[in-house]
Enzyme design. Structure first.
Site, PDB file in Angstrom:
ATOM      1  N   GLN A   1      41.730  63.553 -11.515  1.00 17.12           N
ATOM      2  CA  GLN A   1      42.428  62.551 -10.707  1.00 17.12           C
ATOM      3  C   GLN A   1      41.503  61.865  -9.706  1.00 17.12           C
ATOM      4  O   GLN A   1      41.665  60.678  -9.419  1.00 17.12           O
ATOM      5  CB  GLN A   1      43.596  63.221  -9.985  1.00 17.12           C
ATOM      6  CG  GLN A   1      44.643  63.758 -10.942  1.00 17.12           C
ATOM      7  CD  GLN A   1      45.573  64.772 -10.295  1.00 17.12           C
ATOM      8  OE1 GLN A   1      45.485  65.044  -9.098  1.00 17.12           O
ATOM      9  NE2 GLN A   1      46.474  65.345 -11.086  1.00 17.12           N
TER      10      GLN A   1
ATOM     11  N   GLU B   1      46.253  65.486   0.281  1.00 21.66           N
ATOM     12  CA  GLU B   1      47.679  65.647   0.012  1.00 21.66           C
ATOM     13  C   GLU B   1      48.359  66.015   1.333  1.00 21.66           C
ATOM     14  O   GLU B   1      47.837  66.828   2.092  1.00 21.66           O
ATOM     15  CB  GLU B   1      47.940  66.742  -1.020  1.00 21.66           C
ATOM     16  CG  GLU B   1      47.556  66.360  -2.433  1.00 21.66           C
ATOM     17  CD  GLU B   1      47.839  67.482  -3.423  1.00 21.66           C
ATOM     18  OE1 GLU B   1      48.217  68.592  -2.979  1.00 21.66           O
ATOM     19  OE2 GLU B   1      47.690  67.259  -4.626  1.00 21.66           O
TER      20      GLU B   1
ATOM     21  N   GLY C   1      44.264  69.332 -19.889  1.00 18.25           N
ATOM     22  CA  GLY C   1      45.325  69.545 -18.909  1.00 18.25           C
ATOM     23  C   GLY C   1      44.948  68.952 -17.571  1.00 18.25           C
ATOM     24  O   GLY C   1      43.879  68.360 -17.387  1.00 18.25           O
TER      25      GLY C   1
ATOM     26  N   GLU D   1      43.567  68.651   3.389  1.00 15.03           N
ATOM     27  CA  GLU D   1      44.919  68.670   2.827  1.00 15.03           C
ATOM     28  C   GLU D   1      45.904  69.533   3.613  1.00 15.03           C
ATOM     29  O   GLU D   1      45.544  70.609   4.119  1.00 15.03           O
ATOM     30  CB  GLU D   1      44.866  69.217   1.397  1.00 15.03           C
ATOM     31  CG  GLU D   1      44.037  68.379   0.441  1.00 15.03           C
ATOM     32  CD  GLU D   1      44.179  68.844  -0.986  1.00 15.03           C
ATOM     33  OE1 GLU D   1      44.655  68.052  -1.822  1.00 15.03           O
ATOM     34  OE2 GLU D   1      43.833  70.010  -1.272  1.00 15.03           O
ATOM     35  N   HIS D   2      47.156  69.043   3.687  1.00 17.80           N
ATOM     36  CA  HIS D   2      48.369  69.824   3.979  1.00 17.80           C
ATOM     37  C   HIS D   2      48.560  70.217   5.437  1.00 17.80           C
ATOM     38  O   HIS D   2      49.323  71.153   5.714  1.00 17.80           O
ATOM     39  CB  HIS D   2      48.416  71.109   3.135  1.00 17.80           C
ATOM     40  CG  HIS D   2      48.273  70.909   1.669  1.00 17.80           C
ATOM     41  ND1 HIS D   2      49.035  70.009   0.956  1.00 17.80           N
ATOM     42  CD2 HIS D   2      47.432  71.490   0.764  1.00 17.80           C
ATOM     43  CE1 HIS D   2      48.677  70.057  -0.318  1.00 17.80           C
ATOM     44  NE2 HIS D   2      47.702  70.929  -0.463  1.00 17.80           N
TER      45      HIS D   2
ATOM     46  N   TYR E   1      53.162  69.931   1.664  1.00 17.87           N
ATOM     47  CA  TYR E   1      54.314  70.033   0.775  1.00 17.87           C
ATOM     48  C   TYR E   1      55.572  70.510   1.510  1.00 17.87           C
ATOM     49  O   TYR E   1      56.693  70.156   1.142  1.00 17.87           O
ATOM     50  CB  TYR E   1      54.051  71.040  -0.352  1.00 17.87           C
ATOM     51  CG  TYR E   1      52.999  70.678  -1.361  1.00 17.87           C
ATOM     52  CD1 TYR E   1      52.279  69.482  -1.304  1.00 17.87           C
ATOM     53  CD2 TYR E   1      52.719  71.551  -2.412  1.00 17.87           C
ATOM     54  CE1 TYR E   1      51.325  69.175  -2.252  1.00 17.87           C
ATOM     55  CE2 TYR E   1      51.767  71.251  -3.359  1.00 17.87           C
ATOM     56  CZ  TYR E   1      51.065  70.068  -3.278  1.00 17.87           C
ATOM     57  OH  TYR E   1      50.115  69.765  -4.218  1.00 17.87           O
TER      58      TYR E   1
ATOM     59  N   ALA F   1      46.846  76.135   3.251  1.00 17.41           N
ATOM     60  CA  ALA F   1      47.304  76.562   1.931  1.00 17.41           C
ATOM     61  C   ALA F   1      48.735  76.124   1.650  1.00 17.41           C
ATOM     62  O   ALA F   1      49.616  76.219   2.520  1.00 17.41           O
ATOM     63  CB  ALA F   1      47.196  78.077   1.809  1.00 17.41           C
ATOM     64  N   ASP F   2      48.957  75.670   0.410  1.00 14.67           N
ATOM     65  CA  ASP F   2      50.293  75.331  -0.064  1.00 14.67           C
ATOM     66  C   ASP F   2      50.822  76.377  -1.032  1.00 14.67           C
ATOM     67  O   ASP F   2      51.955  76.285  -1.493  1.00 14.67           O
ATOM     68  CB  ASP F   2      50.283  73.968  -0.765  1.00 14.67           C
ATOM     69  CG  ASP F   2      49.370  73.963  -1.980  1.00 14.67           C
ATOM     70  OD1 ASP F   2      49.870  74.176  -3.101  1.00 14.67           O
ATOM     71  OD2 ASP F   2      48.149  73.769  -1.821  1.00 14.67           O
TER      72      ASP F   2
ATOM     73  N   GLN G   1      38.921  71.439  -5.987  1.00 10.63           N
ATOM     74  CA  GLN G   1      38.154  71.321  -4.754  1.00 10.63           C
ATOM     75  C   GLN G   1      37.244  72.542  -4.526  1.00 10.63           C
ATOM     76  O   GLN G   1      37.415  73.597  -5.122  1.00 10.63           O
ATOM     77  CB  GLN G   1      39.115  71.158  -3.567  1.00 10.63           C
ATOM     78  CG  GLN G   1      39.867  69.848  -3.532  1.00 10.63           C
ATOM     79  CD  GLN G   1      41.096  69.828  -4.412  1.00 10.63           C
ATOM     80  OE1 GLN G   1      41.372  70.756  -5.144  1.00 10.63           O
ATOM     81  NE2 GLN G   1      41.845  68.742  -4.331  1.00 10.63           N
TER      82      GLN G   1
END
Length: 851
Positions: free
Chosen positions: A465, A748, A443, A726-727, A751, A694-695, A422
């Site tokens: 993805q 996402e 990867g 995200e998060h 977490y 932040a994760d 991102q």
């Protein structure tokens, strides 16, 4: 570069003396200065001195081998008497190894009442240089928190500016006396707003007992504002803002006050306006707000007009094909930035038009590369612009915060590699060959955005993805993993979401490309592209739009204050932030239509002491582009607000745009913000953003970097193209405006949700990643994905990824949810529709159309 020095510590008089003899002559050399500080040789005093050899006077003697140091406690200060009132423009702190982590630089006319010039949190020592604006006789460093177990220690405390009577002092008359006044409320008929401006200290205004409340006065015309005096009754304001406005609608903050204790206080301010308002946010008592008197002083502020134009600062590297050791320049920056995910380095390469042979520009964190032609093909690289993931063992999922723009690449082996995640836009690029979006070794890779680009060959996402491509052309597209979305892309694959990853719109409903810097001959200008509707393919070489000369921009450099930035905006200047990290002690207020705020090299804004970073008024055509807002350790209500609550003006002909503006809460240290971005204006276009709680990194935890909401959209007719959020602790996106549209969404869930109870609300487990309010009747979106990775409690089963009203005007296309490795699951995709995820196989559950 910061220099940190080691100092001797008192292990006995003899040892200390010996250490000083050994260390000081070797560690220090006199510093050359362009001009003599006003502070040099002046009388200095301090709250304490460590010993007789570290007196206050040693910090203003011009000798960089002597120092002041304080007792080893937090609340310490050093003050210099300039001998006469001065207009102070710059302060330099040359720290010894025992430095201040949190501190303020203040100014005063009488050494009794102090005004903040600069508030610093998270300092890292070395040499700190601050451009400031203030007028007074006394300047002091006020320590808040030390960085070491020792006291505070400065080799030199330098104050620069001008003295004399070239600028008269602030006026003594009260410009507010007897002027029309109004307030948000009054306690009773005996405490009207006018009583605070009648010149009598026996009458008062008081409000209802609630937060927030405000009191304002109409001065009758726009005036230069230099001081505001407040005389509080026993019911005082603890936290409040002093604000100004030209029209009584759009407000600029002149002073943000927290932790006030009432009584009588004077505040030096710098700005202009017809209306002055005291906006209370937290009362000091259980009663309302109450003021005996408010006095407003006008006249010269002591600060000269802010000048536009100038050089681009030390971290902008301008090159041409004949630049010596050009490859070495790229390599040197990459060496610093390759793995500096949360570092403070910021760099921008600007390539003048021409042909560059044999170059491989590897792009690391907080590094941008851009051509300076009006068209991409004006700047040609026969070589590569490369992002790979060797630093992270071939995993590209953390290749954030970098960019490439406005140039042509002829790859050395036929295919360029841009393996990013991102916040890494690839804009306005002509690739004369293929483009590989995966790292060497194929990867993991996750994220990405291409706009206004032409790739002659094939794009190979491979392990990517999700990806969004807008208004471009490609020679082919080979594959993809979960969510590949296209709008206005010539050569894009056809929609096939049932059996593959593709969502394709023939055109983009509305777009306007990001402003960019270029050279017109030898003069820098900023090109501001025009709006396009139903766009398809690149915008160049037609280049509809306007050019703005650099002298219409305040070129912001590290050390600039929010007060100076706001003064520049009030003068009608645009902003060009050069690469750096900017701490803000007040909100940047963008109030003028068509203002451009453009960052280079991922310039980063950090709001201190809980202020909001930036507010944009409900006006036409503001362009925000190319910068990062990083939440500070004290909670901000809203990091970026576009428009004002309840705004309803029609901006469809000239919308405000937010492009490559990224938000971060935590990661570089604790960060807190209730809302990251709030859009209150209608017709705003959000074109590529990553709004991230932040994760990983520093200062990460369910409450350590708490941030409830990522994006809240209250305005109508808002369009988002390329939305990554995200998060967040609650809703990542909460959309309550009508007729909203989103093309591509990646998410996402947090977490670190500790358990299901922590995310259960209204009988529902888990906050939807994308929530459309029940009151909305019309909304449409394409290509949306939400992933869960509940590592703190893998047993959490989230009710759904998406929550929307069921109504004829609500249409959702191509949605998916995924459990990453079985860490948590989704029960449904949208509302109660869609199969649950299960197991550890990381297979998406999809809904092609809803309802």
């Amino acid at each position: 570069m910061r220099t940190h020095r080691t100092r001797p510590r008192p292990l006995g008089v003899a040892l200390a003396a010996m250490a000083a003899l050994i260390t000081l002559p070797l560690a220090r050399t006199p510093a050359a200065a362009a001009d003599t500080p006003l502070s040099q040789g002046r009388t200095a005093t301090a709250s304490s001195e460590e010993n007789g050899g570290t007196a206050a006077a040693a910090a203003v003697d011009g000798d960089t081998a002597t120092r002041w140091s304080s007792a080893a406690t937090d609340d310490q200060w050093l003050r210099v008497d300039l001998g006469a009132t001065a207009s102070v423009t710059r302060v330099v702190l040359d720290w010894e190894a025992a430095y201040g982590k949190d501190y303020k630089v203040q100014i005063s006319e009488d050494a009794a009442t102090w005004t903040d010039l600069k508030s610093v949190t998270g300092g890292d020592g070395g040499t700190d240089t601050f451009d400031v604006s203030g007028r007074g006789r006394y300047v002091r460093l006020l320590g808040v928190h030390r960085a070491t177990q020792w006291g505070y220690s400065l080799w030199e405390f330098q104050v620069f500016g001008t003295t004399g009577d070239t600028q008269p002092a602030c006026g003594t008359a009260n410009a507010a006396k007897g002027r029309p006044a109004s307030a948000s409320s009054t306690e009773n008929a005996g405490t009207p707003a006018s009583a605070a401006f009648d010149g009598s200290t026996s009458t008062r205004w008081s409000s209802q007992a609630a937060d927030p409340q405000w009191l304002q006065v109409d001065l009758g015309s726009v005036e230069d504002l230099c001081k505001v005096d407040l005389n509080w009754e026993a019911a005082y304001g603890k936290d409040f803002r002093i604000q100004a406005s030209a029209d009584g609608q759009s407000w600029s903050t002149l002073k943000d006050v927290t932790g006030a204790t009432g009584g009588t206080a004077s505040y030096d301010v710098s700005g202009s306006g017809r209306y002055v308002r005291i906006h209370g946010t937290a009362r000091g008592t259980g009663y309302g707000y109450s003021l005996w008197e408010v006095a407003v002083h006008t006249g010269p502020t002591g600060a000269p007009p802010v000048q536009g134009g100038g050089d681009l600062g030390p971290n902008v590297i301008v090159v041409d094909p004949s630049t010596p050791n050009l490859q070495q320049k790229f390599d040197d920056v990459f060496r610093k930035q390759e793995s500096a995910q949360f570092g403070t380095g910021r760099y921008q390469f600007l390539l003048k038009p021409g042909t560059y042979d044999g170059i491989n520009a590897q792009i690391g964190f907080y590094t941008s590369i851009s051509g300076l032609g009006l068209n991409p093909d004006d700047t040609r690289i026969n070589g590569d612009v490369t992002v790979d993931a060797g630093w992270f063992n071939g995993n590209a999922t953390q290749n954030f915060w970098r960019s490439a723009e406005n140039l042509a690449i002829k790859p050395s082996n036929g295919t360029d590699r841009w393996a990013v995640a991102q916040a890494a836009p690839f804009r306005r690029i002509h690739v004369q060959g293929g483009l590989n979006l995966a790292p060497d070794g194929y990867g993991w890779a996750s994220g990405g955005y291409i706009a206004d680009s032409k790739i002659d060959g094939t794009v190979g996402p491979y392990s990517q993805q999700q990806w969004y491509t807008r208004d471009s052309s490609v020679g082919g597209w080979t594959n993809g993993v979960w969510n590949m979305t296209f709008s206005g892309v010539q050569g894009a694959p056809a929609t096939d979401f049932d059996n593959g990853p593709y969502t394709t719109l023939d055109t983009t409903p509305l777009s306007r490309e990001k402003p960019f810097l270029y050279l017109d001959g030898s003069a820098y200008k900023v090109f501001v592209p025009a709006k396009r509707t139903a766009a398809r393919g690149v915008s160049w070489p037609a280049n509809a739009g306007t050019s703005l000369p650099l002298d219409q921009f305040y070129v912001v450099k590290p050390g600039a204050t929010a007060a100076t930035i706001n003064t520049a905006l009030a003068q009608g200047l645009n902003l060009l932030f050069t690469p750096g990290v900017y701490h803000l002690d007040r909100t940047i207020d963008v109030t003028r239509a068509n203002t451009v705020v453009l960052g280079l090299g991922l310039a980063t804004l950090v709001p201190d002491n809980g202020v909001d970073a930036m507010h944009v008024a409900d006006v036409d055509g503001v362009r925000l582009a190319g910068f990062l807002i990083d939440a500070g350790p004290v909670n901000s209500d809203t990091l970026l607000r576009i428009g004002t609550p309840g705004a309803g003006a029609d901006h469809s002909a000239n919308p405000t745009t937010m492009q490559d503006v990224f938000i971060r809460v935590g990661g570089a240290g604790p960060g807190l913000a209730t809302n990251s971005v709030v859009v209150d204006s209608d017709d705003v276009v959000i074109d590529h953003t990553w709004i991230w709680r932040a994760d990983h990194g520093s200062g990460v935890g369910w409450n350590t970097n708490r941030a409830d909401y990522g994006l809240r959209v209250n305005g109508d007719d808002v369009l988002a193209t390329g939305l990554f959020v995200e998060h967040f602790n609650k809703y990542d996106v909460h959309w309550s405006g009508e007729r909203g549209r989103t093309v591509f969404f990646q998410n996402e869930k947090a977490y670190d949700a500790p358990n299901a109870a922590a995310v259960t609300h209204d009988g529902v487990t888990g906050y939807a990643a994308y929530k459309v309010a029940d009151s909305v009747t019309t909304h449409e979106a394409w290509g949306l994905g939400s992933y869960c990775n509940y590592t703190a409690d893998p047993s959490i089963v989230q009710a759904h990824g998406f929550q929307v009203p069921t109504a004829p005007g609500i249409r959702m296309h191509d949605l998916l949810v995924i459990s990453l490795g079985g860490n948590g699951q989704y029960a449904h995709v949208v509302n109660g529709t869609g199969a649950p995820t299960s197991g550890t196989s990381t297979v998406p559950s999809k809904v092609t159309s809803f309802p």
